[in-house]
Scaffold this motif. Structure first.
Motif, PDB file in Angstrom:
ATOM      1  N   GLN A  23      -9.424   9.106  -1.692  1.00 40.90           N
ATOM      2  CA  GLN A  23     -10.091   9.335  -2.965  1.00 40.90           C
ATOM      3  C   GLN A  23      -9.184   8.945  -4.136  1.00 40.90           C
ATOM      4  OE1 GLN A  23     -12.293  13.096  -5.254  1.00 40.90           O
ATOM      5  NE2 GLN A  23     -11.372  13.377  -3.237  1.00 40.90           N
ATOM      6  N   LEU A  24      -9.744   8.219  -5.109  1.00 40.62           N
ATOM      7  CA  LEU A  24      -8.953   7.816  -6.266  1.00 40.62           C
ATOM      8  C   LEU A  24      -8.819   9.013  -7.207  1.00 40.62           C
ATOM      9  CD1 LEU A  24      -8.962   4.443  -8.095  1.00 40.62           C
ATOM     10  CD2 LEU A  24      -8.303   6.582  -9.189  1.00 40.62           C
ATOM     11  N   ALA A  25      -7.732   9.756  -7.017  1.00 39.55           N
ATOM     12  CA  ALA A  25      -7.498  10.978  -7.784  1.00 39.55           C
ATOM     13  C   ALA A  25      -6.125  10.982  -8.428  1.00 39.55           C
ATOM     14  CB  ALA A  25      -7.662  12.197  -6.878  1.00 39.55           C
ATOM     15  N   ASP A  26      -5.512   9.811  -8.576  1.00 36.41           N
ATOM     16  CA  ASP A  26      -4.161   9.725  -9.116  1.00 36.41           C
ATOM     17  C   ASP A  26      -4.019   8.383  -9.838  1.00 36.41           C
ATOM     18  OD1 ASP A  26      -1.135   9.305  -9.133  1.00 36.41           O
ATOM     19  OD2 ASP A  26      -1.252  11.259  -8.148  1.00 36.41           O
ATOM     20  N   GLN A  27      -3.398   8.399 -11.009  1.00 34.19           N
ATOM     21  CA  GLN A  27      -3.208   7.147 -11.741  1.00 34.19           C
ATOM     22  C   GLN A  27      -2.393   6.124 -10.952  1.00 34.19           C
ATOM     23  OE1 GLN A  27      -1.947   7.654 -15.898  1.00 34.19           O
ATOM     24  NE2 GLN A  27      -2.655   9.777 -15.799  1.00 34.19           N
ATOM     25  N   ALA A  28      -1.526   6.617 -10.069  1.00 37.98           N
ATOM     26  CA  ALA A  28      -0.716   5.711  -9.249  1.00 37.98           C
ATOM     27  C   ALA A  28      -1.564   4.844  -8.337  1.00 37.98           C
ATOM     28  CB  ALA A  28       0.276   6.517  -8.409  1.00 37.98           C
TER      29      ALA A  28
ATOM     30  N   GLY B  87       0.780  -1.234   0.000  1.00 35.73           N
ATOM     31  CA  GLY B  87       0.000   0.000   0.000  1.00 35.73           C
ATOM     32  C   GLY B  87       0.807   1.275   0.000  1.00 35.73           C
ATOM     33  N   LYS B  88       2.121   1.173  -0.047  1.00 35.21           N
ATOM     34  CA  LYS B  88       2.962   2.375   0.024  1.00 35.21           C
ATOM     35  C   LYS B  88       3.467   2.748  -1.366  1.00 35.21           C
ATOM     36  CE  LYS B  88       4.401   1.418   4.767  1.00 35.21           C
ATOM     37  NZ  LYS B  88       5.527   1.135   5.681  1.00 35.21           N
ATOM     38  N   PHE B  89       3.262   4.018  -1.718  1.00 35.52           N
ATOM     39  CA  PHE B  89       3.700   4.510  -3.021  1.00 35.52           C
ATOM     40  C   PHE B  89       3.677   6.038  -2.999  1.00 35.52           C
ATOM     41  CE2 PHE B  89      -0.868   4.083  -3.099  1.00 35.52           C
ATOM     42  CZ  PHE B  89      -1.327   5.182  -3.807  1.00 35.52           C
ATOM     43  N   VAL B  90       4.230   6.634  -4.016  1.00 34.15           N
ATOM     44  CA  VAL B  90       4.221   8.089  -4.151  1.00 34.15           C
ATOM     45  C   VAL B  90       3.214   8.457  -5.237  1.00 34.15           C
ATOM     46  CG1 VAL B  90       5.552  10.149  -4.737  1.00 34.15           C
ATOM     47  CG2 VAL B  90       6.606   8.310  -3.396  1.00 34.15           C
ATOM     48  N   ALA B  91       2.275   9.344  -4.904  1.00 27.65           N
ATOM     49  CA  ALA B  91       1.310   9.820  -5.885  1.00 27.65           C
ATOM     50  C   ALA B  91       1.943  10.954  -6.686  1.00 27.65           C
ATOM     51  CB  ALA B  91       0.042  10.299  -5.184  1.00 27.65           C
ATOM     52  N   SER B  92       1.895  10.851  -7.998  1.00 31.15           N
ATOM     53  CA  SER B  92       2.630  11.798  -8.832  1.00 31.15           C
ATOM     54  C   SER B  92       1.754  12.765  -9.604  1.00 31.15           C
ATOM     55  CB  SER B  92       3.505  11.018  -9.828  1.00 31.15           C
ATOM     56  OG  SER B  92       2.695  10.148 -10.606  1.00 31.15           O
ATOM     57  N   GLY B  93       0.427  12.607  -9.529  1.00 28.26           N
ATOM     58  CA  GLY B  93      -0.469  13.468 -10.293  1.00 28.26           C
ATOM     59  C   GLY B  93      -0.600  14.860  -9.714  1.00 28.26           C
ATOM     60  N   PRO B  94      -1.315  15.760 -10.408  1.00 23.15           N
ATOM     61  CA  PRO B  94      -1.396  17.164  -9.993  1.00 23.15           C
ATOM     62  C   PRO B  94      -2.114  17.403  -8.672  1.00 23.15           C
ATOM     63  CG  PRO B  94      -2.030  16.895 -12.292  1.00 23.15           C
ATOM     64  CD  PRO B  94      -1.947  15.522 -11.706  1.00 23.15           C
ATOM     65  N   PHE B  95      -3.010  16.509  -8.270  1.00 24.68           N
ATOM     66  CA  PHE B  95      -3.763  16.734  -7.032  1.00 24.68           C
ATOM     67  C   PHE B  95      -2.943  16.347  -5.811  1.00 24.68           C
ATOM     68  CE2 PHE B  95      -6.774  14.991  -3.788  1.00 24.68           C
ATOM     69  CZ  PHE B  95      -7.270  16.214  -3.359  1.00 24.68           C
ATOM     70  N   TYR B  96      -2.556  15.098  -5.691  1.00 21.98           N
ATOM     71  CA  TYR B  96      -1.764  14.663  -4.526  1.00 21.98           C
ATOM     72  C   TYR B  96      -0.315  15.152  -4.612  1.00 21.98           C
ATOM     73  CZ  TYR B  96      -5.567  11.531  -3.084  1.00 21.98           C
ATOM     74  OH  TYR B  96      -6.764  11.008  -2.669  1.00 21.98           O
ATOM     75  N   ARG B  97       0.207  15.249  -5.806  1.00 16.86           N
ATOM     76  CA  ARG B  97       1.498  15.859  -6.117  1.00 16.86           C
ATOM     77  C   ARG B  97       2.619  15.528  -5.143  1.00 16.86           C
ATOM     78  NH1 ARG B  97       1.669  22.175  -6.479  1.00 16.86           N
ATOM     79  NH2 ARG B  97      -0.232  21.807  -7.659  1.00 16.86           N
ATOM     80  N   GLY B  98       3.113  14.321  -5.262  1.00 16.68           N
ATOM     81  CA  GLY B  98       4.296  13.954  -4.503  1.00 16.68           C
ATOM     82  C   GLY B  98       4.046  13.425  -3.107  1.00 16.68           C
ATOM     83  N   ARG B  99       2.773  13.253  -2.731  1.00 17.80           N
ATOM     84  CA  ARG B  99       2.521  12.756  -1.381  1.00 17.80           C
ATOM     85  C   ARG B  99       2.919  11.295  -1.238  1.00 17.80           C
ATOM     86  NH1 ARG B  99      -3.488  14.958   0.173  1.00 17.80           N
ATOM     87  NH2 ARG B  99      -3.228  17.021  -0.715  1.00 17.80           N
ATOM     88  N   GLN B 100       3.454  10.984  -0.074  1.00 20.18           N
ATOM     89  CA  GLN B 100       3.728   9.601   0.287  1.00 20.18           C
ATOM     90  C   GLN B 100       2.408   8.973   0.739  1.00 20.18           C
ATOM     91  OE1 GLN B 100       6.725   8.027   0.205  1.00 20.18           O
ATOM     92  NE2 GLN B 100       7.978   9.790  -0.381  1.00 20.18           N
ATOM     93  N   MET B 101       1.882   8.042  -0.027  1.00 22.05           N
ATOM     94  CA  MET B 101       0.600   7.418   0.271  1.00 22.05           C
ATOM     95  C   MET B 101       0.810   6.084   0.979  1.00 22.05           C
ATOM     96  SD  MET B 101      -1.534   9.628  -1.187  1.00 22.05           S
ATOM     97  CE  MET B 101      -3.107   8.831  -1.523  1.00 22.05           C
TER      98      MET B 101
ATOM     99  N   PHE C  33     -10.360  13.590  -9.458  1.00 24.59           N
ATOM    100  CA  PHE C  33      -9.713  12.652 -10.379  1.00 24.59           C
ATOM    101  C   PHE C  33      -9.418  13.295 -11.729  1.00 24.59           C
ATOM    102  CE2 PHE C  33     -14.050  12.405 -11.793  1.00 24.59           C
ATOM    103  CZ  PHE C  33     -13.981  12.090 -13.137  1.00 24.59           C
ATOM    104  N   ARG C  34     -10.161  14.319 -12.082  1.00 25.42           N
ATOM    105  CA  ARG C  34     -10.008  14.930 -13.410  1.00 25.42           C
ATOM    106  C   ARG C  34      -8.586  15.449 -13.644  1.00 25.42           C
ATOM    107  NH1 ARG C  34     -14.869  17.698 -16.002  1.00 25.42           N
ATOM    108  NH2 ARG C  34     -16.724  16.686 -15.162  1.00 25.42           N
ATOM    109  N   ALA C  35      -7.949  15.934 -12.575  1.00 26.47           N
ATOM    110  CA  ALA C  35      -6.632  16.540 -12.748  1.00 26.47           C
ATOM    111  C   ALA C  35      -5.635  15.573 -13.371  1.00 26.47           C
ATOM    112  CB  ALA C  35      -6.113  17.042 -11.403  1.00 26.47           C
ATOM    113  N   ASP C  36      -5.705  14.296 -13.010  1.00 25.43           N
ATOM    114  CA  ASP C  36      -4.755  13.314 -13.520  1.00 25.43           C
ATOM    115  C   ASP C  36      -5.355  12.410 -14.588  1.00 25.43           C
ATOM    116  OD1 ASP C  36      -2.113  12.422 -13.499  1.00 25.43           O
ATOM    117  OD2 ASP C  36      -2.519  10.792 -12.106  1.00 25.43           O
ATOM    118  N   PHE C  37      -6.697  12.373 -14.694  1.00 25.32           N
ATOM    119  CA  PHE C  37      -7.319  11.417 -15.622  1.00 25.32           C
ATOM    120  C   PHE C  37      -7.858  12.065 -16.892  1.00 25.32           C
ATOM    121  CE2 PHE C  37      -7.042   8.917 -11.839  1.00 25.32           C
ATOM    122  CZ  PHE C  37      -6.897   7.614 -12.275  1.00 25.32           C
ATOM    123  N   GLU C  38      -8.152  13.342 -16.885  1.00 23.12           N
ATOM    124  CA  GLU C  38      -8.617  13.976 -18.124  1.00 23.12           C
ATOM    125  C   GLU C  38      -7.619  13.798 -19.277  1.00 23.12           C
ATOM    126  OE1 GLU C  38     -11.883  17.498 -17.509  1.00 23.12           O
ATOM    127  OE2 GLU C  38      -9.780  18.018 -17.152  1.00 23.12           O
ATOM    128  N   PRO C  39      -6.308  13.911 -19.011  1.00 19.52           N
ATOM    129  CA  PRO C  39      -5.362  13.747 -20.132  1.00 19.52           C
ATOM    130  C   PRO C  39      -5.351  12.349 -20.743  1.00 19.52           C
ATOM    131  CG  PRO C  39      -4.321  14.935 -18.321  1.00 19.52           C
ATOM    132  CD  PRO C  39      -5.618  14.399 -17.800  1.00 19.52           C
TER     133      PRO C  39
END
Length: 500
Positions: free
Chosen positions: A424-429, A387-401, A452-458
């Motif tokens: 919330q599922l807001a990052d492709q990671a 369950g440990k990873f780094v979220a890289s999308g624009p919303f969580y932006r670098g948070r250690q999850m 989720f749009r911030a990372d999934f719209e593209p």
């Protein structure tokens, strides 16, 4: 040297949700950094997308000395327990009181906190801080775009500055704006005039997205109105699931003159009210949305992305309802994935069974939502994760999850991300950490409303919104309101609330 006391205490409260926020929830943080105190805050709050991180960066660039107290947040849910509020509030207020000489205070707040014993959590925090610092020191706070701003909040703070994007990709920027506003106050040794307007209808969160109309146009006008005469202007569409008199959209302006602040606030308020009918749109039933997605996917080169908006853990849902999973399987969807489904027991069973095993589960559906139930079925365990990873999308932006023990389970052509913690599922990671590549799916169903749009719209061919049973109704008029202020409309052009 300028000395500023800082702290953060954030919670978005859905008073109709099934689960309350305890002290331990703030310690863990959900999708936010875990609770930190004292000097550690200045290490944790860097290079991430939160208000406090932006403030720290700008304050240090100005050469200010920071006196950190406590910083914490919890996943949106029902009321914050009295125990959690009082314990956290005590550390924050006493930390400020014992900080010695300070020149001002900055707080990173949400603006929509309701506790077991207080309707207006932020109003109370600001009042307690004001009491210990006196009337002369400047007190500035950043707020979420979904803040339900109250007269008490406006009274006790010298500036309330809200995010301007949803998805919230500007949280750190808002912290920076607070530092700049505080610098203006320190330089001028004066306060700005305040103007506050509460607006007459609730706005569903699915139509608060700032990349769509009418919100995009409103914020463009808001930005144009800001000037040296009106240095700070905020529109908060509100969080329409907090049953108290302060719930709803608002505008707050700060100007060098009262007339200037009033004029700016009135113009934005009129712009919102004049677009009331535009704050609505098409929402699909689960089967209807899945079938449309399957049809669109036949000719699409990218995934069709569906928002499972009513079970959004960013709005108080438990992230465990199964309505969309049932619809995907029932309609024989293939190359489909959904998540994150919160079920610690199922994740534990998957880890015990191992990759490649088949597990028979009653998956999800444990939060007691009317019309929802666990999904009874046999699933193949495709992968496991700690369950440990780094979220890289624009919303969580670098948070250690840290989602806790997690798994990718598969039934038919549908993969499910199962976790032991909620976010919330807001990052492709949040797909990739269990081995699911989101760009290779034909359909993605995200437990989110807008972030989720911030990372999934593209990566999306098309976005759809579906309303399966959940704790956050897409239509706020369907909620059993009791305590709103009389006369507010329960949705755009909707019925007027009158207490019984």
């Amino acid at each position: 040297m300028t000395r500023i006391a800082v702290g953060g205490f954030l919670h978005e409260t859905n008073t109709f949700a099934p689960t309350k926020a305890t002290f331990d929830d703030f310690v863990q943080g959900g999708g936010w950094p875990g609770m930190t105190q004292g000097a550690e805050i200045l290490d944790v709050m860097r290079n991430i997308n939160v208000g406090l991180a932006g403030f720290v960066e700008t304050a240090e660039a100005k050469g200010w000395e920071l006196v950190p107290t406590i910083a914490c947040a919890a996943t949106p849910s029902a009321h914050v327990t009295k125990d959690a509020f009082e314990r956290i509030g005590k550390v924050m207020v006493e930390g400020i009181a014992s900080a010695g000489r300070v020149d001002g205070v900055y707080l990173d707040l949400h603006g929509a906190m309701v506790t077991e014993h207080l309707d207006d959590g932020e109003g109370e925090i600001l009042a307690r801080v004001r009491k210990v610092i006196g009337q002369d020191l400047p007190l500035v706070a950043s707020l979420d775009l979904h803040a339900n701003v109250t007269p008490e909040m406006v009274q006790h703070a010298d500036a309330l500055i809200a995010y301007r994007t949803y998805p919230h990709i500007d949280m750190a920027d808002t912290g920076r704006a607070c530092a700049e506003h505080l610098a203006l106050m320190l330089a001028s040794r004066s306060r700005f005039a305040k103007a506050f307007r509460q607006l007459p209808f609730l706005i569903p969160i699915s139509w608060q997205c700032t990349t769509d109309q009418p919100m995009q146009q409103i914020y463009q006008r808001l930005t144009a109105l800001q000037s040296s005469a009106v240095p700070t202007l905020s529109f908060a569409p509100g969080f329409p699931a907090a049953d108290f008199a302060g719930c709803g959209p608002s505008v707050v302006a700060y100007g060098t003159t009262q007339a200037g602040a009033d004029a700016a606030a009135d113009e934005i308020a009129a712009a919102v009210v004049g677009r009331e009918s535009a704050f609505d749109g098409r929402i699909y039933l689960p089967d209807e949305g899945v079938r449309l997605a399957m049809e669109l996917a036949k000719s699409a080169s990218k995934p069709i992305v569906i928002a499972d908006t009513q079970d959004n853990p960013g709005a108080g849902g438990d992230s465990d309802t199964t309505g969309m999973l049932h619809a995907l399987v029932r309609n024989n969807a293939t190359r489909a994935a959904t998540g994150v489904l919160y079920d610690p027991q199922a994740a534990k069973a998957a880890h015990a069974a191992g990759v490649g095993a088949t597990v028979t589960l009653a998956l999800g559906g444990k939060s007691g939502i009317p019309g929802d139930a666990p999904y009874q079925g046999s699933f193949i365990v495709d992968s496991l994760s700690d369950g440990k990873f780094v979220a890289s999308g624009p919303f969580y932006r670098g948070r250690q999850m840290d989602m806790g023990p997690s798994a990718a389970l598969r039934i038919g052509g549908v993969s499910v991300v199962v976790s032991s913690r909620k976010a919330q599922l807001a990052d492709q990671a949040m797909y990739r950490y269990v081995g699911i590549e989101p760009t290779q799916q034909s359909i993605l169903v995200n437990k989110s409303s807008v972030h989720f749009r911030a990372d999934f719209e593209p990566i999306a061919e098309k976005l759809l919104i579906c309303a399966a049973p959940g704790a956050m109704p897409a239509d706020p008029a369907t909620l059993p309101w009791k305590y709103l202020r009389p006369g507010i409309r329960l949705k755009p052009n909707g019925p007027v609330f009158m207490p019984r």
